[in-house]
Design a protein around this motif. Structure first.
Motif, PDB file in Angstrom:
ATOM      1  N   GLU A  51       0.835  -1.199   0.000  1.00 30.18           N
ATOM      2  CA  GLU A  51       0.000   0.000   0.000  1.00 30.18           C
ATOM      3  C   GLU A  51       0.876   1.258   0.000  1.00 30.18           C
ATOM      4  N   VAL A  52       1.906   1.235   0.825  1.00 32.26           N
ATOM      5  CA  VAL A  52       2.841   2.366   0.843  1.00 32.26           C
ATOM      6  C   VAL A  52       3.459   2.540  -0.547  1.00 32.26           C
ATOM      7  N   TYR A  53       3.922   1.438  -1.083  1.00 29.47           N
ATOM      8  CA  TYR A  53       4.569   1.436  -2.399  1.00 29.47           C
ATOM      9  C   TYR A  53       3.649   2.021  -3.468  1.00 29.47           C
ATOM     10  N   GLU A  54       2.427   1.541  -3.501  1.00 25.90           N
ATOM     11  CA  GLU A  54       1.505   1.998  -4.553  1.00 25.90           C
ATOM     12  C   GLU A  54       1.108   3.455  -4.364  1.00 25.90           C
ATOM     13  N   LYS A  55       0.951   3.860  -3.122  1.00 24.86           N
ATOM     14  CA  LYS A  55       0.548   5.257  -2.887  1.00 24.86           C
ATOM     15  C   LYS A  55       1.694   6.230  -3.181  1.00 24.86           C
ATOM     16  N   VAL A  56       2.894   5.836  -2.865  1.00 22.54           N
ATOM     17  CA  VAL A  56       4.042   6.697  -3.204  1.00 22.54           C
ATOM     18  C   VAL A  56       4.138   6.832  -4.726  1.00 22.54           C
TER      19      VAL A  56
END
Lengths: 507, 507
Positions: B452-457
């Motif tokens: 989720e962090v990866y995709e949002k960044v």
């Protein structure tokens, strides 16, 4: 190097390039340096401190240019051409600035999408059957490879996998030890597989067979068939393979062989494969690396019967040869792209992304040997738009007309020369005439005379010719497809060739 | 397009390129177009009449640039870098003008000779053992390939031929039906051959094995060994192969794996091969495609113990990744060039010329898959001279320092992140911390949070990260080796990553 130094250097380089092309004809076409010349001129290590551009630039004229053979020179009549053009150079310039390792769609969507589009454009311009279009009925499409060698290798790998999956149920293409039994069956099946070409097939097909480690058989072709593969020739080869327990899985058919620009008989090939009990499994790859360019002309589409390629599986044409685009621009078309992906689609966690994982896009890394790729479609797009269909036709036809002019000049001196092949696709192949002073010459004498003419013409430095050997007959190739070559260059070249031949042959 | 149009167009393009680099940071790093965007914007065919440059040029800004992902962007932290630099662009410019299919020395002596010289320069700059020098004791030398995939494929083909010639007397490398008995023996011998890599080996090695049709085994590597191949791991794999009747002939050892930049243990590999009864026959190829660049620093030569590569057979480093040279510039070094020539030297009458026939020169067509080749050494020469050893060291060390900076920022927020690998070679790999609000998270929960962090960044468009999976653990890779990336870019990127992670993980 800051932007101001780059601005000045690049602007000056552009002027140099224009001057280079404008004055090219005054240079010797082939470099005359001796082997090892450059090592004596350069240091043995990278300098510790950076050097200014002025120092680097100074070496171009004094150290590099003397070692260049000029492929755009109007008297470059060797091999096949290697193209340059102004719009193509602009494409390279942008592509250098926008550099990326564009292996997946997301790595630069424009790189993938423009490639698919311009290759569809090209397929239509060449009159290729619609099985090679990305929008066609067989899930085909085009990809830009680095060279026609990569194209035939890729096709051969895909053909092998297609053949094996048809023969060995359960085979998925990877020898990873997961199903030892299937792997054993595949290993045995593979030992009998054979790729076919002819005595005129380009060396890249033999190299591909070596890389795969599959058998390769060169079917003999005959002068009386114009060095083309015929129905009878292929049928005999297929029968011989079957009799030896071998299984043909791949055939290279050539449109414009390197030696003589012969064109294999597409109708005959189709007929022989249809009559063969397992001919359906033979992948036919059309190598049109050079002469495929001439298909921009409807009369060549008709004479080569290119529509018959609808029966075949892949097709290569190098725009960097005769279509005004800088090396590398090898355009490879496949009938069913799924066969490439099955054979070459090797994944890794780090390549994952939403567009690829969703199956929405083309990831060209699965259509080729390398992973990364340059933005090569840009220069193709610039060239196709700058010249237009009519401009390309005019350019190709001019090359072919000059081939006819060469042949006329040779025929006018039938006391000196005999045409062995052509003129076709701007190539004429000839050798010394069969008699001297009323006496017939032996094969050895004719070969020796032809070689002497060839070497003496090349030794002038003004013209570059290459040679070949056909059934033991040494022959000279003269190609007239370079962009800068005009009628008067050809006329002067022929004058030189005649003069040298007169000296050599008449004494 | 005449020379005046080219002059104006090229001069304007140079200004655009300078402006592009100067203003790059203001763009989104990843293109946000949707699949198929370009087809709706372009015609379906080549125009009949040529178009003026103004019309073509207008499409660059409106149709192409929106589809570009900017690999030179300072916030490009994905994959590995793909280099551009001003001196490299100048090299491409000249090389485009001097274009030729330089497969033989005579096709442009400078192209061959400069390549040999700059690859010797590079080998010395990287501290490679002298077996990889063209002037070294083992008849080694370097060649520029299109990609590291071509390098591993070429090496594997050469290794297979070396192995087979050692095992099968009379084998000359061609399955042409001339000695059916020997061919049968070879076919049987081949079925047992196996290429080895590890679970971290680049996908190109598996692709090469597929192309050759040889078995491939991935040796498991462990987190506790830093994902490196060890002596014990290799010894166990060799023993297992021998127990299964398989014959290892090739091993890929990696200096800087794609996922985590791990470095295989060269000393351990040598020891395991020395202890193996037939280890002498195993060709070791060192894939240093990315991290090999860092060998310009003596401290990296020492830490990787690169001198131990003197035991190995080939080595690849891509200057187009971390050494400021435009794609493609994949530098391949071989211990004994004769093995390449024996495996890949396929001739054809038309290639004949006095220098080649006399054995006086290097013909690089025999060192590679393609026949033709561009003048790629020119840009390498320009880059090495412009930066000098000190400039290259400074650039590589800066990338590594920024990796340390990333790791420090991650460690400072151990409530949010755990470092999985690195910082090493400007790469840091991390994932979500193991607990949230005092409660331990399951693997699935950590993976979901990390993703989720990866995709949002990435969805911000401001930064591009890629991900990987290590033993089922989803992880984020952050690479800091792009030329334009400075400390403040890294600091802002980390600020964004921390902010996103706080929102995701703390709610």
């Amino acid at each position: 190097m800051d932007s101001q130094v780059f601005r000045e250097a690049a602007t000056a380089t552009i002027e140099e390039i224009i001057t280079y092309f404008d004055t090219l004809a005054a240079r010797d076409v082939v470099s005359s340096v001796q082997p090892g010349y450059l090592r004596t001129l350069l240091p043995t290590e990278v300098p510790q401190d950076g050097e200014p551009w002025s120092a680097i630039h100074a070496d171009m004229d004094t150290k590099i240019l003397p070692g260049i053979t000029h492929w755009t020179h109007p008297n470059f009549h060797a091999f096949f051409p290697c193209a340059t053009s102004y719009p193509s150079l602009l494409g390279e310039l942008y592509s250098g600035a926008l550099s990326g390792a564009c292996f997946n769609w997301v790595c630069s969507p424009a790189v993938t999408e423009l490639e698919t589009i311009v290759l569809d454009w090209l397929a239509k311009a060449l009159g290729l059957p619609d099985c090679f279009l990305s929008t066609g009925p067989t899930r085909g499409g085009g990809v830009i490879h680095g060279s026609a060698s990569e194209g035939v290798l890729t096709a051969m790998v895909a053909a092998r996998e297609r053949f094996l999956r048809g023969k060995v149920p359960g085979w998925e293409g990877e020898y990873a030890g997961e199903d030892a039994e299937v792997e054993e069956v595949v290993m045995r099946a593979r030992a009998g597989m054979v790729a076919l070409g002819t005595g005129m097939t380009h060396s890249s097909a033999r190299k591909a067979a070596r890389v795969l480690g599959v058998r390769f058989r060169a079917i003999p072709v005959r002068a009386e068939d114009g060095y083309a593969l015929t129905r009878e020739g292929l049928a005999a080869a297929l029968a011989e393979c079957r009799a030896q327990g071998l299984q043909p899985f791949f055939l290279v058919a050539t449109l414009g062989t390197t030696d003589v620009c012969s064109v294999d008989d597409f109708a005959g090939i189709s007929a022989a494969l249809e009559a063969d009990p397992d001919g359906e499994r033979v992948w036919v790859h059309v190598d049109a690396a050079y002469a495929g360019a001439a298909l921009v002309c409807p009369e060549v589409q008709a004479s080569t019967r290119i529509a018959l390629a609808a029966r075949f599986h892949s097709f290569t044409v190098n725009m960097h040869k005769w279509l005004l685009t800088n090396f590398d621009a090898s355009c490879f078309f496949v009938r069913d792209r799924e066969w490439l992906v099955r054979a070459l689609g090797v994944s890794q966690a780090v390549y994952g992304n939403a567009a690829s994982d969703g199956g929405l896009v083309t990831d060209y890394r699965e259509w080729q040997i390398p992973l990364g790729r340059r933005f090569r479609s840009l220069k193709i797009w610039f060239v196709l738009r700058t010249y237009g269909i009519k401009g390309l036709q005019e350019y190709v036809r001019r090359g072919m007309r000059m081939g006819v002019r060469v042949a006329e000049a040779l025929r006018a001196r039938s006391d000196l020369f005999e045409i062995v092949a052509g003129p076709i696709f701007a190539l004429t192949v000839f050798r010394a005439a069969g008699e001297r002073g009323g006496a017939a010459l032996t094969l050895e004498e004719r070969n020796a005379l032809t070689r002497e003419v060839y070497e003496k013409v090349n030794a002038t430095g003004k013209i570059w010719l290459t040679s070949t050997e056909l059934d033991g007959r040494f022959a000279i190739r003269l190609m007239t497809a370079v962009r800068t070559t005009q009628e008067d260059h050809v006329d002067r070249a022929m004058k030189t060739i005649v003069e040298v031949a007169e000296r050599v042959m008449k004494g």
